[in-house]
Design a protein around this motif. Structure first.
Motif, PDB file in Angstrom:
ATOM      1  N   LEU A   1     -27.488  25.981 -24.143  1.00  0.00           N
ATOM      2  CA  LEU A   1     -28.410  25.020 -24.759  1.00  0.00           C
ATOM      3  C   LEU A   1     -28.560  25.272 -26.258  1.00  0.00           C
ATOM      4  N   SER A   2     -28.706  26.516 -26.651  1.00  0.00           N
ATOM      5  CA  SER A   2     -28.910  26.815 -28.078  1.00  0.00           C
ATOM      6  C   SER A   2     -27.737  26.340 -28.922  1.00  0.00           C
TER       7      SER A   2
ATOM      8  N   VAL B   1     -34.539  14.454 -25.752  1.00  0.00           N
ATOM      9  CA  VAL B   1     -35.233  14.366 -24.467  1.00  0.00           C
ATOM     10  C   VAL B   1     -34.332  14.974 -23.397  1.00  0.00           C
ATOM     11  N   VAL B   2     -34.851  15.932 -22.665  1.00  0.00           N
ATOM     12  CA  VAL B   2     -34.077  16.585 -21.603  1.00  0.00           C
ATOM     13  C   VAL B   2     -33.942  15.609 -20.434  1.00  0.00           C
ATOM     14  N   VAL B   3     -32.694  15.285 -20.053  1.00  0.00           N
ATOM     15  CA  VAL B   3     -32.466  14.296 -18.993  1.00  0.00           C
ATOM     16  C   VAL B   3     -31.812  14.930 -17.763  1.00  0.00           C
ATOM     17  N   GLN B   4     -31.863  16.259 -17.675  1.00  0.00           N
ATOM     18  CA  GLN B   4     -31.350  16.921 -16.482  1.00  0.00           C
ATOM     19  C   GLN B   4     -32.503  17.634 -15.778  1.00  0.00           C
ATOM     20  N   LYS B   5     -32.277  17.932 -14.509  1.00  0.00           N
ATOM     21  CA  LYS B   5     -33.326  18.546 -13.701  1.00  0.00           C
ATOM     22  C   LYS B   5     -33.124  20.065 -13.617  1.00  0.00           C
ATOM     23  N   ASP B   6     -34.124  20.724 -13.053  1.00  0.00           N
ATOM     24  CA  ASP B   6     -34.019  22.137 -12.668  1.00  0.00           C
ATOM     25  C   ASP B   6     -33.740  23.059 -13.857  1.00  0.00           C
ATOM     26  N   LEU B   7     -34.612  23.019 -14.835  1.00  0.00           N
ATOM     27  CA  LEU B   7     -34.479  23.935 -15.971  1.00  0.00           C
ATOM     28  C   LEU B   7     -34.842  25.353 -15.540  1.00  0.00           C
ATOM     29  N   ASN B   8     -34.125  26.339 -16.084  1.00  0.00           N
ATOM     30  CA  ASN B   8     -34.505  27.721 -15.794  1.00  0.00           C
ATOM     31  C   ASN B   8     -35.501  28.215 -16.843  1.00  0.00           C
ATOM     32  N   GLU B   9     -36.028  29.403 -16.628  1.00  0.00           N
ATOM     33  CA  GLU B   9     -37.091  29.919 -17.486  1.00  0.00           C
ATOM     34  C   GLU B   9     -36.601  30.125 -18.920  1.00  0.00           C
ATOM     35  N   ALA B  10     -35.380  30.625 -19.078  1.00  0.00           N
ATOM     36  CA  ALA B  10     -34.853  30.864 -20.427  1.00  0.00           C
ATOM     37  C   ALA B  10     -34.730  29.554 -21.201  1.00  0.00           C
ATOM     38  N   GLU B  11     -34.307  28.502 -20.529  1.00  0.00           N
ATOM     39  CA  GLU B  11     -34.171  27.197 -21.194  1.00  0.00           C
ATOM     40  C   GLU B  11     -35.544  26.646 -21.575  1.00  0.00           C
ATOM     41  N   ARG B  12     -36.519  26.815 -20.713  1.00  0.00           N
ATOM     42  CA  ARG B  12     -37.866  26.343 -21.046  1.00  0.00           C
ATOM     43  C   ARG B  12     -38.428  27.082 -22.261  1.00  0.00           C
TER      44      ARG B  12
END
Length: 596
Positions: A466-467, A481-492
Motif C-alpha cells: 500500500l505505501s 477511497v479504499v474500495v477493497q474489503k478486509d483491511l489488515n491492521e498494518a494497512e489501517r
C-alpha cells in the motif's frame, strides 16, 4: 464431516468411528461399516429428510446439469430405452427431468427395486452419483450388465479416489459416511471390474464422466472413441482423465507455469510445445498452452487449443454463434443461458458477450451466484439473473462462460468492446455519495491486493504494498477511497496517517454495492483483482497495475487492452519489482490531473 463440506455443521457428531480401508493393489477405498445394513437402516440414518442438507446439489444443480449434458451430447439415446439406476431412494426426479427434455422411454430403479426388472434389457443405463453409494461393487456391476442390451452403454459418474502422491487433493476429502459414500473407486479399480465383466471403460473428459461398453458398441460411441484410431492413439485418449496423475508430466507443467509467471510466456509455450510432441492427445496440455497463447495475444491459436480440449467433450460449443448478425433469424426470441463457471472477475469480463446475443433478439439468462443478481437486473440486455441450477427449460444453449470467446470465434480484432455494459442503480450510487466526504479534488478508488489474506504462491505476486502505491499520488490533488474489503491492521495504521485516504462507512453485501461505490469515483487504480473488471464494465477510467504474473486476460504487451476502452495498463518488467510501473503511474496521474 459431510455437512461441514456442505457449508456448515448441521447435525452433531454421532461419536461413532467409521473406518475406511484402501486396497494396496488398485487403491479402491471402502468401509465395511455398512455391510450388514438393511435398506431400512440406510433410509433411517443416511437417506432421510436431512440428506438434502448434506448434499444440496444432488437434487438441483447436478440434476439439471446431467439432463443438459445428455440432451446436448447424446441425442441418439433419446429414442431408445433408458434405465436410471440410482443409489439414493428419494424420488424419480431424474427420470421426470429426462422425460421433460424429450427422452421418452425412461425407467428408474435402485438396489431395492432391481429384482422387479428381471429379464428386461435397456439400450442405455445411467448411473450418476451411484457407484460411491453402493457397498457391493461387483454386485452392482453384475446387476447393470444383466440389464444392458448387447449393443448398449452404461454412462456413469464417479468421484475417483486416486490422486498423485503429496497432492493437495486427497481421497480423505471423499470419506463422507453421512453422505453414504462407502465405495470410492480409482481408475484402476474401475478397469479391473470392467475387465471381469467383459466391458470396455472409456472416459469423456478430465473429471468424472465415464462409459462402459459391451463388445458390440452403440453406433454413437464412434464419434467419441473411434475404432479407426491407431492403438497408441487410442491408449492416449483413454489416459486423459487426470493429467496430474501422470507424475512425469506434473513437474514440466509446473515449470512452464513458473516460467510464464516470471514473464517469459513464449518460453513457457515452447515447454508445452515439446510436451505435446510426445503426448499430442493430452487435452489438459492443450488447455494450458491455449491459456498461455491467449496471454501472448495469439487468440486464434489459443482457441484452436481450447477446441481440442473440448473435442468430444460434453461442453464443446465452438463456433455456435459464428456470423451471429447474418443468422439473426435463427436466434431471435430464443433463450440462451450463460453459466458462470469461474470467479467474480471472469464473469464480469466475459458476460459482455450477452450484449451481442441481445442485439439479435436472444433472451439472455445469466446463471450465477446471487451476489450478482441485483447488478445484472439493472442491465437491459439481461432478461433474468438466475441462481445456479435454477434456469428455465427449454433453452437453445446453456453455455459455460469460458466457452463464449470460442462460440463467437473471437479474434483480437473482433473482441467485443463497449464504453460500458453494466451499471449500478441510482439508489446505490446515492447511498455511497451520502457516505463519502465532500471534496473538490479528484476522487480515486484504490485496491492494491486480493481481499483474501490467505492468498499465497504465484497469485500473491499480483499484489503490491500500500505505501508504495500511495507514493504515486499528490495529496493536494487527489482524495483516495479504499474500495477493497478486509483491511489488515498494518494497512489501517498507514491509512490513519493520511487524511486524504478514506475508508467508506457503508456496507458491501453484493457486487452492486461495490459497483455503486466505484460509480462515485473519477478514477480507479487497482492491481489484478475483480475491481478493474467491474470498473471497466462500468466504463470508469481505470489504471491497472500488472505484475508479470497477471491474468492471461491482459496479455503481455501494450499500455491498453482491447477488452476495456477506458483502461490503461502499467506493467512490471521483472517479477516483484513495482518501482518502474509506480513511476509510470505517477506520470499518468499528473497527466490525468491536467485533463480533469
Amino acid at each position: 464431516m459431510a455437512d461441514v463440506k456442505a457449508g456448515k455443521k448441521i447435525e452433531p457428531f454421532a461419536g461413532i468411528p467409521v473406518y475406511y480401508y484402501s486396497c494396496t493393489k488398485c487403491g479402491f477405498t471402502f468401509s465395511t461399516q455398512f455391510d450388514e445394513w438393511t435398506p431400512e437402516m440406510f433410509r433411517q440414518y443416511v437417506y432421510n429428510d436431512n440428506y438434502i442438507h448434506h448434499d444440496p446439489d444432488y437434487f438441483s444443480t447436478r440434476l439439471k446439469k446431467n439432463v443438459f449434458l445428455l440432451s446436448q451430447n447424446f441425442p441418439e439415446i433419446a429414442p431408445g430405452s433408458i434405465l436410471v439406476y440410482g443409489a439414493v431412494p428419494i424420488d424419480n426426479a431424474f427420470q421426470i427431468r429426462l422425460q421433460e427434455a424429450g427422452f421418452g422411454d425412461v425407467t428408474s430403479t435402485g438396489p431395492e427395486s432391481y429384482p422387479s426388472l428381471a429379464g428386461k434389457k435397456f439400450d442405455t443405463i445411467l448411473a450418476f452419483d451411484a457407484l460411491e453409494h453402493h457397498p457391493e461393487p461387483r454386485q452392482l456391476f453384475e446387476n447393470l450388465v444383466s440389464l444392458l442390451n448387447h449393443d448398449g452403454a452404461i454412462l456413469f459418474s464417479a468421484r475417483l479416489a486416486d490422486f498423485p502422491e503429496n497432492s493437495e487433493a486427497s481421497n480423505k476429502t471423499l470419506l463422507l459416511p453421512r453422505n453414504g459414500y462407502v465405495s470410492l473407486h480409482t481408475r484402476e479399480s474401475l478397469s479391473i471390474l470392467a475387465s471381469e465383466f467383459q466391458l470396455s471403460l472409456e472416459s469423456f473428459d478430465s473429471h468424472d464422466f465415464y462409459a462402459l461398453f459391451k463388445p458390440d458398441r452403440p453406433a454413437w460411441a464412434n464419434k467419441y472413441f473411434p475404432h479407426d484410431q491407431p492403438d497408441a492413439a487410442r491408449e492416449m485418449l483413454r489416459g486423459r482423465e487426470i493429467v496430474t496423475s501422470d507424475i512425469t508430466l506434473y513437474e514440466p507443467i509446473q515449470a512452464a507455469l513458473r516460467t510464464a509467471a516470471e514473464g517469459h510466456v513464449s518460453e513457457a509455450i515452447r515447454i508445452l510445445d515439446n510436451l505435446l510432441e510426445t503426448q499430442p492427445f493430452n487435452r489438459d496440455l492443450h488447455m494450458d498452452r491455449g491459456l498461455l497463447r491467449m496471454k501472448s495475444g495469439a487468440i486464434a491459436d489459443a482457441l484452436d487449443d481450447m477446441e481440442y480440449f473440448y473435442k468430444g467433450s460434453m461442453i464443446s460449443q465452438r463456433g455456435v454463434f459464428r456470423d451471429l448478425k447474418a443468422r439473426a433469424s435463427e436466434f431471435e426470441g430464443k433463450l440462451v443461458v450463460i453459466v458462470s463457471d469461474a470467479g467474480i472477475g471472469d464473469l464480469l469480463w466475459l458476460v459482455r458477450y450477452g450484449v451481442l446475443l441481445h442485439e439479435v433478439g436472444v433472451r439472455v439468462v445469466v446463471e450465477c451466484n446471487p451476489i450478482f443478481h441485483s447488478l445484472f437486473d439493472n442491465a437491459s440486455w439481461i432478461t433474468h439473473a438466475a441462481a445456479v441450477g435454477d434456469v428455465p427449460i427449454p433453452f437453445l444453449y446453456r453455455i459455460p462462460l469460458h466457452n463464449l470467446p470460442g462460440a463467437f470465434e473471437t479474434r483480437r480484432e473482433t473482441i467485443p468492446s463497449f464504453p460500458h455494459y453494466l451499471a449500478a442503480s441510482e439508489e446505490k450510487i446515492a447511498y455511497w455519495k451520502a457516505r463519502l466526504p465532500a471534496s473538490r479534488k479528484i476522487r480515486v478508488g484504490i485496491s492494491w491486493r486480493s481481499s483474501n489474506e490467505r492468498t499465497s504462491g504465484w497469485a500473491s505476486k499480483r499484489s503490491m504494498d500500500l505505501s508504495m502505491l500511495l507514493g504515486a499520488f499528490d495529496p493536494e490533488k487527489y482524495d483516495c477511497v479504499v474500495v477493497q474489503k478486509d483491511l489488515n491492521e498494518a494497512e489501517r495504521e498507514i491509512i490513519a496517517l493520511h487524511e486524504w485516504i478514506h475508508i467508506p462507512t457503508g456496507e458491501i453485501n453484493c457486487i452492486e454495492d461495490t459497483a455503486g461505490l466505484l460509480s462515485c469515483m473519477d478514477l480507479v487504480v487497482s492491481t489484478c483483482t475483480m475491481i478493474p473488471h467491474l470498473s471497466g464494465a462500468l466504463g470508469i477510467p481505470t489504471f491497472l497495475m500488472l505484475s508479470t504474473n497477471a491474468s492471461w486476460v491482459w496479455m503481455t504487451e501494450g499500455e491498453t487492452t482491447p477488452w476495456y476502452a477506458a483502461m490503461k495498463l502499467f506493467r512490471q518488467h521483472t517479477l516483484g519489482d513495482w518501482q518502474p510501473p509506480v513511476a509510470h503511474l505517477g506520470h499518468a496521474l499528473r497527466e490525468f490531473t491536467r485533463g480533469n
